[in-house]
Design a protein around this motif. Structure first.
Motif, mmCIF file in Angstrom:
data_model
loop_
_atom_site.group_PDB
_atom_site.id
_atom_site.type_symbol
_atom_site.label_atom_id
_atom_site.label_comp_id
_atom_site.label_asym_id
_atom_site.label_seq_id
_atom_site.Cartn_x
_atom_site.Cartn_y
_atom_site.Cartn_z
ATOM 1 N N MET A 121 -9.256 -10.802 2.176
ATOM 2 C CA MET A 121 -9.985 -11.452 1.090
ATOM 3 C C MET A 121 -10.549 -12.799 1.528
ATOM 4 O O MET A 121 -10.807 -13.676 0.691
ATOM 5 C CB MET A 121 -9.078 -11.623 -0.134
ATOM 6 N N GLU A 122 -10.803 -12.945 2.795
ATOM 7 C CA GLU A 122 -11.369 -14.185 3.324
ATOM 8 C C GLU A 122 -12.835 -13.986 3.679
ATOM 9 O O GLU A 122 -13.231 -12.931 4.165
ATOM 10 C CB GLU A 122 -10.594 -14.647 4.557
ATOM 11 N N VAL A 123 -13.636 -15.024 3.413
ATOM 12 C CA VAL A 123 -15.051 -14.994 3.768
ATOM 13 C C VAL A 123 -15.418 -16.335 4.399
ATOM 14 O O VAL A 123 -14.786 -17.364 4.142
ATOM 15 C CB VAL A 123 -15.956 -14.758 2.537
ATOM 16 N N TYR A 124 -16.445 -16.288 5.233
ATOM 17 C CA TYR A 124 -17.095 -17.521 5.677
ATOM 18 C C TYR A 124 -18.214 -17.792 4.682
ATOM 19 O O TYR A 124 -19.061 -16.935 4.444
ATOM 20 C CB TYR A 124 -17.676 -17.367 7.076
ATOM 21 N N ALA A 125 -18.215 -18.965 4.101
ATOM 22 C CA ALA A 125 -19.167 -19.238 3.032
ATOM 23 C C ALA A 125 -19.634 -20.687 3.067
ATOM 24 O O ALA A 125 -18.975 -21.577 3.626
ATOM 25 C CB ALA A 125 -18.534 -18.934 1.673
ATOM 26 N N ALA A 126 -20.774 -20.912 2.457
ATOM 27 C CA ALA A 126 -21.305 -22.249 2.219
ATOM 28 C C ALA A 126 -22.102 -22.179 0.922
ATOM 29 O O ALA A 126 -22.449 -21.082 0.461
ATOM 30 C CB ALA A 126 -22.184 -22.717 3.370
ATOM 31 N N VAL A 127 -22.392 -23.313 0.348
ATOM 32 C CA VAL A 127 -23.235 -23.365 -0.850
ATOM 33 C C VAL A 127 -24.397 -24.308 -0.564
ATOM 34 O O VAL A 127 -24.195 -25.441 -0.091
ATOM 35 C CB VAL A 127 -22.455 -23.843 -2.082
ATOM 36 N N LEU A 128 -25.610 -23.817 -0.829
ATOM 37 C CA LEU A 128 -26.822 -24.595 -0.580
ATOM 38 C C LEU A 128 -27.696 -24.610 -1.827
ATOM 39 O O LEU A 128 -27.615 -23.701 -2.662
ATOM 40 C CB LEU A 128 -27.615 -24.011 0.600
ATOM 41 N N THR A 138 -19.946 -25.362 5.316
ATOM 42 C CA THR A 138 -19.404 -24.081 5.780
ATOM 43 C C THR A 138 -17.891 -24.146 5.893
ATOM 44 O O THR A 138 -17.332 -25.093 6.449
ATOM 45 C CB THR A 138 -20.011 -23.734 7.151
ATOM 46 N N GLN A 139 -17.222 -23.116 5.365
ATOM 47 C CA GLN A 139 -15.764 -23.073 5.419
ATOM 48 C C GLN A 139 -15.275 -21.635 5.295
ATOM 49 O O GLN A 139 -16.017 -20.746 4.866
ATOM 50 C CB GLN A 139 -15.170 -23.908 4.289
ATOM 51 N N ALA A 140 -14.049 -21.422 5.704
ATOM 52 C CA ALA A 140 -13.395 -20.137 5.489
ATOM 53 C C ALA A 140 -12.682 -20.199 4.142
ATOM 54 O O ALA A 140 -11.883 -21.108 3.896
ATOM 55 C CB ALA A 140 -12.393 -19.857 6.607
ATOM 56 N N VAL A 141 -13.001 -19.252 3.254
ATOM 57 C CA VAL A 141 -12.477 -19.269 1.889
ATOM 58 C C VAL A 141 -11.675 -18.002 1.635
ATOM 59 O O VAL A 141 -12.163 -16.894 1.853
ATOM 60 C CB VAL A 141 -13.623 -19.357 0.860
ATOM 61 N N ILE A 142 -10.443 -18.166 1.189
ATOM 62 C CA ILE A 142 -9.649 -17.025 0.728
ATOM 63 C C ILE A 142 -9.909 -16.882 -0.765
ATOM 64 O O ILE A 142 -9.567 -17.754 -1.564
ATOM 65 C CB ILE A 142 -8.154 -17.234 1.012
ATOM 66 N N MET A 143 -10.557 -15.790 -1.122
ATOM 67 C CA MET A 143 -11.045 -15.629 -2.484
ATOM 68 C C MET A 143 -9.929 -15.341 -3.478
ATOM 69 O O MET A 143 -9.005 -14.577 -3.196
ATOM 70 C CB MET A 143 -12.062 -14.492 -2.523
ATOM 71 N N ASN A 144 -10.037 -15.976 -4.656
ATOM 72 C CA ASN A 144 -9.168 -15.664 -5.795
ATOM 73 C C ASN A 144 -9.957 -15.948 -7.075
ATOM 74 O O ASN A 144 -11.139 -16.309 -7.025
ATOM 75 C CB ASN A 144 -7.862 -16.476 -5.732
ATOM 76 N N GLU A 145 -9.322 -15.794 -8.217
ATOM 77 C CA GLU A 145 -10.045 -15.902 -9.488
ATOM 78 C C GLU A 145 -10.550 -17.319 -9.776
ATOM 79 O O GLU A 145 -11.370 -17.523 -10.677
ATOM 80 C CB GLU A 145 -9.152 -15.431 -10.642
ATOM 81 N N LYS A 168 -17.254 -9.588 -5.479
ATOM 82 C CA LYS A 168 -17.907 -9.330 -6.759
ATOM 83 C C LYS A 168 -16.913 -9.015 -7.876
ATOM 84 O O LYS A 168 -17.052 -9.553 -8.989
ATOM 85 C CB LYS A 168 -18.924 -8.201 -6.606
ATOM 86 N N PRO A 169 -15.887 -8.168 -7.661
ATOM 87 C CA PRO A 169 -14.944 -7.896 -8.756
ATOM 88 C C PRO A 169 -14.234 -9.140 -9.265
ATOM 89 O O PRO A 169 -13.819 -9.188 -10.429
ATOM 90 C CB PRO A 169 -13.951 -6.913 -8.120
ATOM 91 N N ILE A 170 -14.113 -10.157 -8.417
ATOM 92 C CA ILE A 170 -13.431 -11.380 -8.816
ATOM 93 C C ILE A 170 -14.373 -12.331 -9.545
ATOM 94 O O ILE A 170 -13.995 -12.962 -10.529
ATOM 95 C CB ILE A 170 -12.843 -12.089 -7.567
#
Length: 231
Positions: A121-128, A138-145, A168-170
């Motif tokens: 449940m980890e993604v590499y993500a950034a917000v622009l 940019t960071q590694a994010v462990i997804m949760n609600e 997406k389900p989260i």
């Protein structure tokens, strides 16, 4: 300016050629091991079909990551080898920033969160933002609600990339979360767009010391323990 761009951040490879007028040629191949097997062929074909030779290029732009450890290593090694051979400068572009540029014209007023799958449940993500400026680095994010809940409380955020499907389900319960129906992959087309800007500003890397932006150390599978023989 004649710029050759390479992106091997995920499975497959993407190559593009730009000049000061825009995109001249592009090839995308998203199959297993194509980055190692086909990258040099796609580079040669893209330059040839654009009407030039490799010796004509002024610089090489490469997607520096984050992404696949093996893919990034292949792309960066190839780009550095060409820079040495041709005595050309190297431009490095953040993979996620180049991905965000693909969607920015279609969602005015939105924030953009490109995601690359990093297993489980980890993604590499950034917000622009819509001007391609980082809102979250940019960071590694462990997804949760609770992931991105502060941003989603005040902004419409477009989530995309191969890491977005498992998120997406989260996240889709938030009314401000947007998931485009189209599949967005890293592309040398937008690496080249950002690379052209960096080239004009003289933002070059030191070819000898440059390394991919892996974000996390490579973790190889743990070796299996030898089974104990029962006597």
């Amino acid at each position: 300016m004649l710029l050759l761009s390479i992106d091997t951040s995920i499975r497959g490879c993407s190559v593009a050629v730009h000049n000061e007028t825009g995109l001249l040629a592009a090839y995308d191949l998203f199959t297993d091991k194509s980055s190692s097997a086909m990258l040099t062929t796609l580079m040669r074909d893209s330059i040839t079909h654009a009407g030039f030779e490799l010796s004509d290029i002024d610089a090489i732009a490469v997607a520096k990551g984050p992404g696949s450890y093996t893919g990034l290593r292949v792309g960066v090694s190839t780009a550095k080898g060409l820079c040495y051979a041709l005595d050309k400068p190297l431009v490095a572009i953040n993979t996620l920033q180049a991905m965000a540029l693909q969607l920015a014209p279609f969602f005015p007023g939105h924030l953009f969160c490109p995601m690359i799958d990093a297993r489980r449940m980890e993604v590499y993500a950034a917000v622009l933002d819509e001007n391609n400026a980082f809102v979250q680095e940019t960071q590694a994010v462990i997804m949760n609600e609770h992931s991105f809940e502060d941003l989603l409380a005040h902004h419409k955020v477009v989530f995309f990339g191969d890491g977005a499907a498992k998120c997406k389900p989260i996240l889709e319960k938030h009314s401000n979360a947007v998931f485009p129906a189209i599949d967005i992959k890293p592309s040398a087309r937008t690496v080249g767009q950002l690379g052209a800007i960096a080239f004009e500003k003289g933002q070059f890397e030191d070819v000898a010391s440059f390394e991919p932006y892996y974000l996390k150390d490579f973790m190889s599978p743990a070796p299996r323990k030898a089974s104990t023989l029962v006597q």
